[in-house]
Design a protein around this motif. Structure first.
Motif, PDB file in Angstrom:
ATOM      1  N   PHE A 103     102.604 109.048 142.248  1.00 40.44           N
ATOM      2  CA  PHE A 103     102.493 110.054 141.207  1.00 40.44           C
ATOM      3  C   PHE A 103     102.674 109.441 139.833  1.00 40.44           C
ATOM      4  CE2 PHE A 103     102.890 114.531 140.502  1.00 40.44           C
ATOM      5  CZ  PHE A 103     102.552 115.056 141.708  1.00 40.44           C
TER       6      PHE A 103
ATOM      7  N   ILE B 208     109.094 109.908 157.291  1.00 44.62           N
ATOM      8  CA  ILE B 208     109.123 111.169 156.542  1.00 44.62           C
ATOM      9  C   ILE B 208     109.712 110.955 155.157  1.00 44.62           C
ATOM     10  CG2 ILE B 208     110.131 113.479 156.475  1.00 44.62           C
ATOM     11  CD1 ILE B 208     110.015 113.483 159.504  1.00 44.62           C
TER      12      ILE B 208
ATOM     13  N   ILE C  15     104.043 118.541 148.554  1.00 43.27           N
ATOM     14  CA  ILE C  15     105.450 118.144 148.593  1.00 43.27           C
ATOM     15  C   ILE C  15     106.334 119.377 148.515  1.00 43.27           C
ATOM     16  CG2 ILE C  15     107.236 116.826 147.436  1.00 43.27           C
ATOM     17  CD1 ILE C  15     105.117 115.079 146.303  1.00 43.27           C
TER      18      ILE C  15
ATOM     19  N   VAL D  47     105.254 108.928 147.660  1.00 45.64           N
ATOM     20  CA  VAL D  47     104.339 109.857 146.993  1.00 45.64           C
ATOM     21  C   VAL D  47     104.726 110.001 145.528  1.00 45.64           C
ATOM     22  CG1 VAL D  47     103.544 112.226 146.938  1.00 45.64           C
ATOM     23  CG2 VAL D  47     103.815 111.095 149.103  1.00 45.64           C
TER      24      VAL D  47
ATOM     25  N   GLY E  99     106.647 109.423 153.281  1.00 45.85           N
ATOM     26  CA  GLY E  99     106.147 110.765 153.026  1.00 45.85           C
ATOM     27  C   GLY E  99     106.611 111.360 151.720  1.00 45.85           C
TER      28      GLY E  99
ATOM     29  N   ALA F 289     103.430 114.938 156.308  1.00 42.76           N
ATOM     30  CA  ALA F 289     103.878 114.375 155.040  1.00 42.76           C
ATOM     31  C   ALA F 289     102.922 113.294 154.551  1.00 42.76           C
ATOM     32  CB  ALA F 289     105.285 113.808 155.195  1.00 42.76           C
TER      33      ALA F 289
ATOM     34  N   ALA G 265      99.023 117.074 145.591  1.00 41.65           N
ATOM     35  CA  ALA G 265     100.216 116.363 146.033  1.00 41.65           C
ATOM     36  C   ALA G 265     101.460 117.169 145.718  1.00 41.65           C
ATOM     37  CB  ALA G 265     100.277 115.003 145.362  1.00 41.65           C
ATOM     38  N   SER G 266     101.532 117.735 144.491  1.00 41.49           N
ATOM     39  CA  SER G 266     102.768 118.466 144.171  1.00 41.49           C
ATOM     40  C   SER G 266     102.873 119.723 145.022  1.00 41.49           C
ATOM     41  CB  SER G 266     102.857 118.789 142.688  1.00 41.49           C
ATOM     42  OG  SER G 266     101.611 119.095 142.173  1.00 41.49           O
TER      43      SER G 266
ATOM     44  N   GLU H 197     106.291 121.350 151.736  1.00 38.18           N
ATOM     45  CA  GLU H 197     106.881 120.640 152.864  1.00 38.18           C
ATOM     46  C   GLU H 197     108.367 120.943 152.987  1.00 38.18           C
ATOM     47  OE1 GLU H 197     106.287 116.375 152.656  1.00 38.18           O
ATOM     48  OE2 GLU H 197     104.206 116.892 153.072  1.00 38.18           O
TER      49      GLU H 197
END
Lengths: 359, 172
Positions: B72, B60, A158, B68, B64, A128, A154-155, A161
């Motif tokens: 963004f 996480i 994510i 993020v 994580g 992550a 990044a998108s 994940e």
């Protein structure tokens, strides 16, 4: 913890670290050789026999190139980007069990950096974090294309994940343990998870392709749309670190796949081999030899999956971005949830039935 | 001083330092990165308390996933035009008063609260391990756990509804 134990742990971690680096280094060579084989050409064959010194030559070239930082870039974050990418890539190998135990003068040394009861969660946490190296680097370059590449990466990370975590849950429901060592030990005797979790395996391997930014999911560095993606402004060893981190991630995910689904260091008939070796060489040497064979089998599995990554890269074209997002959110996540429900039902109802029938 | 205590002081120093840097740094991206560092040091504290599951989940979920998304959003903001007009003296004074009041309330609550005595003989060092946490969660606190999951489901459906394109809206 006494000093010997501490030194042994340090040595294990160092060996794991070096092994990861060497394997990642030679994957770059392997990638070109595989590409050459698939495209019917030779691949690198000038530096050393069979081009074996090519990775060293590349590293030397990377180090001696001019280390350039764009004038309007955020200097510290520009340097921090590739460092973070390398750091997060290298962290994950700490909990992977590379083999069973070594016996040296009565000491049991596990071939694993750290045996932790949250092993798989640790790996998941590190994965992550992998996104930061890309995002920080892409933003610090102060370039629209880099930023777009970073945002895409990044998108993508994510999104995939989520499906990856959900496909892991099915494994955890079966093993009822988060420790990687425990999960491998439970697959002893041909009892590999791939036979129980084929759907979960497909979801997991698809997600790991996306997490490593490999073809067919290499949208973050899609050169037809984004020049070079998040590392457009990078050169010299900083670019090298980004590319190298990708190969380390490939090795780590191959190792994780073989640990979770293919029994790690277990192989068919290992009990027979173990008894033969212990009879022939005595308990200690025989045990160590059996462990070595298991570790070799583990690396064989991991290297096969690295090869699989390369095979796919040179075979399949890239997805479009909306296709990527649709696949992640509308197909893989519902499939993973379905897999969890099926696994739960099987563990609750089918397993008692089968055990009753077998006895 | 034993090593756990000195490590605790080191971690606490790092935590407080990075938390202060979140507030002090002028660049929002730096703030977010310091906030991530703060989460890491907090996870270090959890590990010192032998709560490994909590440490991993903290990394996480917060470092994580949530941070993020923070990054963004901040990356998409155009930070070249610093809109200083929103930071007038009035807002500064109001912010100081609000912050000071919260501090006084917290300090008062801290003074009044009774911290339960810690008994090293009775303490179970394995309490933070994932097995014990799971037993506690699924045996003693099953109903609250299920209620929380329903709450999360409702929040998720709400987020999807908010993000959904309405009929007749422009298709980008």
């Amino acid at each position: 913890m006494d000093l010997t134990e501490f030194l042994i742990k340090t040595a294990t971690i160092f060996v794991v670290f070096v092994l990861t680096l060497v394997i990642a280094m030679y994957s770059t060579w392997g990638e070109r050789k595989v590409a050459g084989f698939i495209q019917d050409r030779m691949g690198p064959n000038r530096a050393g026999p069979g081009g074996l010194l090519q990775p060293l030559a590349d590293a030397g070239k990377m180090f001696f190139k001019e280390d350039f930082i764009p004038a309007l870039a955020n200097k510290w974050l520009f340097i921090a980007g590739p460092s973070l990418a390398m750091l997060t890539a290298l962290l994950a190998s700490a909990v992977i069990p590379f083999g069973s135990t070594f016996r040296i003068n009565g000491h049991e040394v596990a071939l694993q950096g750290v045996e932790s009861n949250i092993g798989i969660l640790y790996v998941f946490g590190v994965v992550a974090l992998g996104v930061y190296g890309i995002m920080v680097g892409g933003w610090a370059s102060n370039n629209k294309f880099s930023l777009l590449g970073a945002i895409r990466a990044a998108s993508q990370n994510i999104s995939y994940e989520v499906a990856m975590g959900l496909s892991l849950i099915a494994i955890l429901m079966m093993s009822s343990s988060l420790s990687l060592g425990e999960i491998v030990a439970q697959q002893h005797g041909g009892n590999w998870n791939i036979f129980y979790q084929p759907l979960g395996f497909i979801i997991f391997i698809t997600c790991s392709f996306a997490e490593c930014n490999r073809v067919p999911f290499d949208l973050p560095e899609c050169e037809t749309e984004l020049v070079g993606g998040y590392h457009t402004e990078y050169g010299s060893m900083k670019l090298g670190f980004y590319l190298f981190a990708e190969y380390i991630n490939m090795f780590i995910s191959s190792a994780i796949i073989s640990v979770l689904y293919f029994g790690g260091y277990n192989y068919p008939g290992m009990d027979w081999v173990y008894s033969q070796l212990t009879q022939a060489f005595g308990t200690e040497t025989g045990h160590n030899a059996a462990t070595l064979i298991g570790t070799a089998v583990f690396f064989g599995k991991a290297l096969f999956f690295i090869f699989f990554y390369m095979w796919v890269r040179w075979t399949i074209p890239r997805f479009r971005y909306d296709q990527l997002m649709n696949l992640g959110w509308k197909k893989l996540i519902p499939l993973a949830i379905f897999n969890i429900i099926i696994t739960g039902a099987a563990v609750l109802f089918l397993k008692p039935l089968v055990t009753a029938w077998l006895n | 001083m034993n090593s756990a205590i000195s490590f605790f002081y080191f971690l606490s120093f790092l935590t407080v330092l990075s938390a202060v840097m979140v507030v002090v740094s002028r660049n929002p991206i730096h703030s977010v990165l310091y906030l991530i560092l703060t989460f890491f040091t907090l996870s270090g504290h959890y590990i010192l308390l032998n709560a490994q599951f909590l440490a991993a989940v903290n990394i996480i979920v917060y470092a994580g996933a949530i941070m993020v998304l923070f990054l963004f959003v901040i990356m998409f903001l155009n930070m070249k035009q610093d809109n200083e007009e929103s930071k007038t003296n009035l807002t500064k004074i109001a912010a100081t008063i609000v912050g000071g009041t919260v501090f006084v309330i917290l300090f008062g609550a801290y003074r009044k609260s009774i911290i339960p005595a810690f008994d090293p003989q009775q303490f179970d060092s394995q309490i933070g391990m994932i097995e014990n946490l799971g037993h506690l969660l699924f045996r003693d606190y099953l109903l609250p756990f299920e209620l929380v999951s329903i709450l999360l489901l409702v929040a998720m459906v709400g987020a999807v509804m908010l993000g959904k394109r309405e009929i007749g809206e422009r298709h980008f």
